[in-house]
Write a protein that holds these residues in place. Structure first.
Motif, short mmCIF file in Angstrom:
data_model
loop_
_atom_site.label_atom_id
_atom_site.label_comp_id
_atom_site.label_asym_id
_atom_site.label_seq_id
_atom_site.Cartn_x
_atom_site.Cartn_y
_atom_site.Cartn_z
N ALA A 153 -55.23 15.08 -103.03
CA ALA A 153 -53.88 15.44 -102.60
C ALA A 153 -53.93 16.09 -101.23
CB ALA A 153 -53.25 16.37 -103.64
N PRO A 154 -54.08 15.26 -100.19
CA PRO A 154 -54.19 15.85 -98.86
C PRO A 154 -52.91 16.49 -98.36
CG PRO A 154 -54.36 13.44 -98.74
CD PRO A 154 -54.28 13.80 -100.18
N LEU A 155 -51.74 16.07 -98.89
CA LEU A 155 -50.47 16.66 -98.44
C LEU A 155 -50.09 17.82 -99.34
CD1 LEU A 155 -48.32 13.42 -97.90
CD2 LEU A 155 -49.59 14.71 -96.16
N THR A 156 -49.49 18.85 -98.75
CA THR A 156 -48.95 19.94 -99.57
C THR A 156 -47.72 19.43 -100.32
OG1 THR A 156 -47.44 20.64 -97.83
CG2 THR A 156 -49.64 21.66 -97.83
N ALA A 157 -47.34 20.17 -101.37
CA ALA A 157 -46.15 19.78 -102.14
C ALA A 157 -44.91 19.75 -101.24
CB ALA A 157 -45.95 20.77 -103.30
N GLU A 158 -44.86 20.66 -100.25
CA GLU A 158 -43.70 20.70 -99.33
C GLU A 158 -43.64 19.42 -98.51
OE1 GLU A 158 -45.91 23.33 -99.61
OE2 GLU A 158 -44.48 24.43 -100.89
N LYS A 159 -44.80 18.95 -98.06
CA LYS A 159 -44.82 17.72 -97.25
C LYS A 159 -44.43 16.51 -98.11
CE LYS A 159 -46.41 19.30 -93.26
NZ LYS A 159 -45.53 19.38 -92.11
N VAL A 160 -44.90 16.50 -99.35
CA VAL A 160 -44.52 15.39 -100.25
C VAL A 160 -43.01 15.38 -100.43
CG1 VAL A 160 -44.69 14.50 -102.61
CG2 VAL A 160 -46.76 15.32 -101.42
N ASP A 161 -42.45 16.55 -100.69
CA ASP A 161 -40.99 16.64 -100.87
C ASP A 161 -40.27 16.20 -99.59
OD1 ASP A 161 -41.40 17.56 -103.39
OD2 ASP A 161 -40.93 19.66 -102.95
N ALA A 162 -40.81 16.64 -98.44
CA ALA A 162 -40.16 16.29 -97.17
C ALA A 162 -40.17 14.78 -96.96
CB ALA A 162 -40.87 16.99 -96.00
N GLY B 198 -37.56 10.56 -95.79
CA GLY B 198 -37.93 9.15 -95.69
C GLY B 198 -38.96 8.86 -94.63
N TYR B 199 -39.41 9.91 -93.94
CA TYR B 199 -40.48 9.73 -92.96
C TYR B 199 -41.24 11.05 -92.86
CZ TYR B 199 -38.13 12.55 -89.41
OH TYR B 199 -37.57 13.59 -88.74
N LEU B 200 -42.43 10.99 -92.30
CA LEU B 200 -43.25 12.19 -92.16
C LEU B 200 -44.35 11.91 -91.14
CD1 LEU B 200 -43.90 15.03 -93.48
CD2 LEU B 200 -45.61 13.81 -94.85
N LEU B 201 -44.53 12.85 -90.24
CA LEU B 201 -45.64 12.75 -89.29
C LEU B 201 -46.86 13.41 -89.92
CD1 LEU B 201 -46.34 11.96 -86.24
CD2 LEU B 201 -46.24 14.42 -85.85
N VAL B 202 -47.94 12.65 -90.06
CA VAL B 202 -49.19 13.22 -90.59
C VAL B 202 -50.11 13.44 -89.39
CG1 VAL B 202 -51.08 12.93 -92.22
CG2 VAL B 202 -48.87 11.86 -92.68
N PRO B 203 -50.34 14.71 -89.03
CA PRO B 203 -51.14 14.97 -87.82
C PRO B 203 -52.62 14.71 -88.06
CG PRO B 203 -49.93 16.95 -88.57
CD PRO B 203 -49.85 15.94 -89.66
N TYR C 216 -55.50 6.47 -96.60
CA TYR C 216 -55.45 5.93 -97.97
C TYR C 216 -55.11 7.04 -98.97
CZ TYR C 216 -57.31 4.76 -102.55
OH TYR C 216 -57.46 4.61 -103.89
N ARG C 217 -55.75 8.19 -98.82
CA ARG C 217 -55.51 9.27 -99.79
C ARG C 217 -54.07 9.78 -99.70
NH1 ARG C 217 -60.75 11.16 -98.27
NH2 ARG C 217 -59.83 12.91 -97.17
N VAL C 218 -53.53 9.83 -98.49
CA VAL C 218 -52.13 10.22 -98.33
C VAL C 218 -51.21 9.21 -99.04
CG1 VAL C 218 -50.26 10.40 -96.63
CG2 VAL C 218 -52.46 11.50 -96.18
N MET C 219 -51.49 7.93 -98.81
CA MET C 219 -50.66 6.88 -99.43
C MET C 219 -50.77 6.94 -100.95
SD MET C 219 -49.14 5.23 -97.00
CE MET C 219 -49.25 4.82 -95.25
N ALA C 220 -52.00 7.13 -101.45
CA ALA C 220 -52.21 7.17 -102.90
C ALA C 220 -51.50 8.37 -103.52
CB ALA C 220 -53.71 7.21 -103.21
N GLN C 221 -51.50 9.48 -102.78
CA GLN C 221 -50.80 10.66 -103.28
C GLN C 221 -49.30 10.39 -103.38
OE1 GLN C 221 -51.11 14.10 -100.72
NE2 GLN C 221 -50.19 15.47 -102.24
#
Ligand SMILES: O=C(O)CCC(=O)C(=O)O
Ligand SMILES: [Fe+2]
Length: 281
Positions: free
Chosen positions: A8-17, A22-27, A89-94
């Protein structure tokens, strides 16, 4: 070995965002060195005498290379590491809540400065990328239907620098409009002429190595680059292996019956072989 636990590379806040906006910048999906390397590969596509090949698209500073005529997918061995990049890949899978994914696309864009004035900063019509076949009457609005796409920036992209434009929450508005009528997938000429619904868009700036994620129902478009730095980008889309459509059924789906050569296969990791459909999940 089949992955059973999803990182789960993204925090719960980022997943919710992501689901809210409908979009998110992953730095920093790529290091700056990696981004410079892949940016260099894109630059190397440009013939050194700067002739623009006939089978490329060229629109007011935005060059879209084609590998061969009609085929905009750059999946030679040197690009394979991006199709199978573990962090993305891990971001997408999450987000898709499954480790069993497929990867598509691989098209690239080179967006150079243009000073030509235009009424709109968008250099393309606002559009959805193909995920649900156009011959379907309804979207399903299920998680297996979702495709998450977007692009790597291989260069720093400041505001006005040709960043991708999106509509915050636009995927939810598309869902609302599609659900409001029977045959919602067919609305607005199969969701090709709907720009009037979204007069306001926002540009997504970012740094070299960042990835801009977008939900498949996100209205988006390329923009003119008003700055001196050329934007270099490559596009990828991920979906679950239980996406309810037959591979090749969707417009522009080049994953169907793809045959890879020895050098491409040699560049694939066990994960990449599954993502690219060479080995079964
Ligand atoms: O270049 C961009 O920022 C967006 C391109 C795009 O959405 C497309 O070509 O489908
Ligand atoms: Fe697009």
């Amino acid at each position: 070995m089949q992955p059973t636990v999803i990182d789960a590379p993204l925090t719960a806040e980022k997943v919710d965002a992501f689901w809210e906006d409908g979009y998110l910048l992953v730095p920093g999906v790529l290091s700056r060195e990696e981004a410079a390397h892949y940016g260099g590969l894109i630059l190397d596509l440009m013939p050194r005498d700067l002739h623009v090949p006939d089978h490329w698209e060229a629109n007011d500073g935005r060059f879209k290379p084609f590998y061969t005529r009609g085929n905009d997918r750059f999946d030679g061995p040197e690009f394979i590491p991006l199709f199978q990049h573990e962090r993305l890949y891990r971001v997408m899978a999450q987000l898709l809540r499954s480790p069993r994914l497929f990867v598509r696309d691989g098209s690239v864009a080179i967006t150079m400065r243009t000073d030509t004035p235009h009424d709109s900063e968008l250099s393309q019509p606002l559009h959805l990328d193909p995920a649900t076949p156009g011959n379907r009457d309804e979207f399903l609005f299920t998680l297996p239907e979702v495709e998450i796409g977007g692009c790597y920036y291989f260069t720093d992209v400041e505001v006005g620098g040709g960043g991708i434009h999106v509509v915050p929450g636009g995927h939810r508005a598309v869902e609302r409009e599609a659900r409001a009528v029977p045959r919602g997938r067919q609305r607005f000429n199969r969701w090709r002429e709907f720009a009037h619904l979204f007069p306001e868009t926002v540009e997504v700036p970012g740094n070299a190595g960042d990835f801009v994620l977008m939900h498949h129902l996100m209205p988006h478009a390329a923009s003119y680059n008003r700055r001196s730095r050329t934007r270099l980008a490559q596009f990828f889309r991920y979906c679950r292996d239980d996406q309810p459509y037959v591979i090749g059924e969707r417009p522009g789906d080049q994953a169907a019956n793809r045959v890879y050569g020895d050098l491409q296969l040699a560049a694939m990791t066990p994960l990449g072989r599954k993502l690219l459909g060479v080995d079964p999940w």
